[in-house]
Design a protein around this motif. Structure first.
Motif, mmCIF file in Angstrom:
data_model
loop_
_atom_site.group_PDB
_atom_site.id
_atom_site.type_symbol
_atom_site.label_atom_id
_atom_site.label_comp_id
_atom_site.label_asym_id
_atom_site.label_seq_id
_atom_site.Cartn_x
_atom_site.Cartn_y
_atom_site.Cartn_z
ATOM 1 N N SER A 71 3.089 31.201 -5.556
ATOM 2 C CA SER A 71 2.521 31.280 -6.902
ATOM 3 C C SER A 71 3.300 30.394 -7.874
ATOM 4 C CB SER A 71 2.517 32.728 -7.393
ATOM 5 O OG SER A 71 3.843 33.209 -7.574
ATOM 6 N N VAL A 72 4.614 30.254 -7.637
ATOM 7 C CA VAL A 72 5.424 29.370 -8.476
ATOM 8 C C VAL A 72 4.964 27.929 -8.295
ATOM 9 C CG1 VAL A 72 7.756 28.513 -8.917
ATOM 10 C CG2 VAL A 72 7.386 30.938 -8.412
ATOM 11 N N LYS A 73 4.722 27.539 -7.058
ATOM 12 C CA LYS A 73 4.249 26.174 -6.783
ATOM 13 C C LYS A 73 2.896 25.927 -7.448
ATOM 14 C CE LYS A 73 6.693 25.808 -2.376
ATOM 15 N NZ LYS A 73 6.561 25.651 -0.902
ATOM 16 N N THR B 72 -0.012 23.151 -12.379
ATOM 17 C CA THR B 72 -1.174 23.265 -13.259
ATOM 18 C C THR B 72 -1.363 21.949 -14.025
ATOM 19 O OG1 THR B 72 -2.173 24.553 -15.040
ATOM 20 C CG2 THR B 72 0.191 24.219 -15.165
ATOM 21 N N PRO B 73 -2.581 21.516 -14.231
ATOM 22 C CA PRO B 73 -2.803 20.230 -14.903
ATOM 23 C C PRO B 73 -2.497 20.242 -16.401
ATOM 24 C CG PRO B 73 -4.896 21.314 -14.431
ATOM 25 C CD PRO B 73 -3.837 22.108 -13.740
ATOM 26 N N ASP B 74 -2.376 21.408 -16.997
ATOM 27 C CA ASP B 74 -2.116 21.486 -18.433
ATOM 28 C C ASP B 74 -0.615 21.359 -18.698
ATOM 29 O OD1 ASP B 74 -3.025 22.167 -21.244
ATOM 30 O OD2 ASP B 74 -1.607 23.801 -20.890
ATOM 31 N N ASP B 75 -0.222 20.287 -19.368
ATOM 32 C CA ASP B 75 1.200 20.010 -19.586
ATOM 33 C C ASP B 75 1.896 21.139 -20.345
ATOM 34 O OD1 ASP B 75 0.931 17.600 -18.299
ATOM 35 O OD2 ASP B 75 0.732 16.410 -20.128
ATOM 36 N N ARG C 231 2.357 24.163 -18.110
ATOM 37 C CA ARG C 231 3.349 23.859 -17.090
ATOM 38 C C ARG C 231 4.757 23.936 -17.673
ATOM 39 N NH1 ARG C 231 1.207 19.663 -15.451
ATOM 40 N NH2 ARG C 231 2.428 18.058 -16.510
ATOM 41 N N ALA C 232 4.930 23.486 -18.913
ATOM 42 C CA ALA C 232 6.237 23.568 -19.577
ATOM 43 C C ALA C 232 6.649 25.023 -19.777
ATOM 44 C CB ALA C 232 6.188 22.839 -20.921
ATOM 45 N N MET C 233 5.700 25.884 -20.141
ATOM 46 C CA MET C 233 6.001 27.312 -20.301
ATOM 47 C C MET C 233 6.465 27.915 -18.986
ATOM 48 S SD MET C 233 2.714 28.499 -22.557
ATOM 49 C CE MET C 233 2.359 27.812 -24.186
ATOM 50 N N ILE C 234 5.754 27.595 -17.910
ATOM 51 C CA ILE C 234 6.098 28.139 -16.603
ATOM 52 C C ILE C 234 7.463 27.621 -16.160
ATOM 53 C CG2 ILE C 234 5.441 28.131 -14.161
ATOM 54 C CD1 ILE C 234 2.507 28.126 -15.097
ATOM 55 N N LEU C 235 7.753 26.360 -16.451
ATOM 56 C CA LEU C 235 9.065 25.798 -16.104
ATOM 57 C C LEU C 235 10.188 26.573 -16.779
ATOM 58 C CD1 LEU C 235 10.375 23.350 -14.574
ATOM 59 C CD2 LEU C 235 10.450 22.212 -16.803
ATOM 60 N N GLU D 175 -3.106 32.738 -16.712
ATOM 61 C CA GLU D 175 -4.304 31.989 -16.326
ATOM 62 C C GLU D 175 -3.978 30.885 -15.336
ATOM 63 O OE1 GLU D 175 -5.876 30.634 -20.019
ATOM 64 O OE2 GLU D 175 -6.863 32.535 -20.496
ATOM 65 N N ALA D 176 -2.756 30.365 -15.383
ATOM 66 C CA ALA D 176 -2.366 29.265 -14.495
ATOM 67 C C ALA D 176 -1.826 29.757 -13.157
ATOM 68 C CB ALA D 176 -1.326 28.390 -15.186
ATOM 69 N N LEU D 177 -1.507 31.026 -13.058
ATOM 70 C CA LEU D 177 -0.960 31.594 -11.835
ATOM 71 C C LEU D 177 -2.059 32.245 -10.999
ATOM 72 C CD1 LEU D 177 2.223 33.291 -13.367
ATOM 73 C CD2 LEU D 177 2.156 31.176 -12.012
#
Length: 279
Positions: free
Chosen positions: A120-122, A127-130, A133-137, A216-218
């Motif tokens: 799920s981390v991968k 995710t295509p939304d920058d 993706r920054a939030m998840i990072l 939503e991205a996970l």
């Protein structure tokens, strides 16, 4: 995300005064929002005015909450909110006694670690939304809460003796330093000056919106908080099994809270069992 609940007319003035009181004694905005939400929920679901109200009516409200939506921990929060509001009413002489003081204690089961699965981390980091993706990072690399991710500002990246650290704005306006790995450093250094996630709440997005975007991205069933559990678990097992160090990284007031975030692997359990059985 919680639905917006209107404020009944009889509650508008006392609720506004109570929330102003909480701000005056410097309660965190997340705490203030929770009190506002739960009191509006109580008012609309019961149809009661703020006063008079009885202990029985308060307990009936707790009993009416749907078990599918409200667990024991959430019920404890509702109890705390009611005790806070009616305690304030006594202090400011709007009511003679606090009816919430006699609400029985609510026992919540001990939580268990729920680290996000590696796949799920991968998925999240691709995710295509920058912005998401920054939030998840930030959640994956620094173990930040959603409220802390929402408030990341470019000035929060600071030089330290061995590299860079990130100032995390935690609960109750408490700040802590979290070591920032290279990809987080690049993310912040390449950003335009200001909040990384600009929005309308004091200039940045709300924690609820951050949580929503990450979820939503996970993959289904994986949440932002599970990324934080993963961070705590990895920090413990890969970082020397130092619970106090993990406690500092996560910004917990009590080590007992940190213990909930640290999952024990099957291999660890087997090693412990074999060691006990040896000889």
């Amino acid at each position: 995300m919680k639905r917006e609940i209107p404020t009944p007319e009889s509650w508008i003035e006392p609720l506004s005064a109570y929330l102003a009181w909480l701000r005056g004694v410097r309660r965190a905005e997340g705490t203030i929002y929770q009190h506002s939400y739960q009191l509006r929920r109580f008012a609309t679901s019961t149809g009661l005015d703020p006063w008079p109200v009885t202990t029985t009516q308060l307990v009936d409200h707790l009993a009416s909450l749907d078990d599918r939506d409200v667990g024991a921990s959430a019920r404890r929060t509702v109890r705390q909110v009611l005790r806070g509001f009616y305690g304030w009413g006594v202090i400011v002489e709007r009511w003679d006694a606090n009816p919430a003081l006699r609400i029985p204690a609510i026992n919540a089961p001990r939580g268990v670690a729920r680290p996000a699965p590696e796949h799920s981390v991968k998925v999240g980091l691709h995710t295509p939304d920058d912005r998401t993706r920054a939030m998840i990072l930030l959640a994956v690399r620094c173990g930040l809460r959603c409220r802390e991710i929402a408030q990341v500002h470019t000035r929060d990246l600071i030089d330290d003796l061995v590299g860079h650290s990130l100032v995390a704005h935690g609960k109750g306006d408490k700040k802590r330093l979290v070591p920032a790995p290279p990809d987080v450093v690049r993310l912040i250094q390449d950003a335009e000056p200001g909040y990384l996630f600009a929005g309308r709440i004091d200039g940045h997005l709300s924690p609820a919106r951050v949580s929503e975007l990450i979820s939503e991205a996970l993959p289904p069933g994986v949440t932002a908080h599970m990324l934080r559990h993963r961070y705590g678990t990895r920090a413990y097992h890969l970082g020397g099994r130092d619970l106090r160090a993990v406690q500092a990284l996560l910004g917990h007031a009590y080590s007992t809270t940190t213990e909930i975030y640290v999952a024990t692997s099957d291999d660890s359990i087997r090693r412990a069992a074999m060691a006990a059985a040896a000889g």
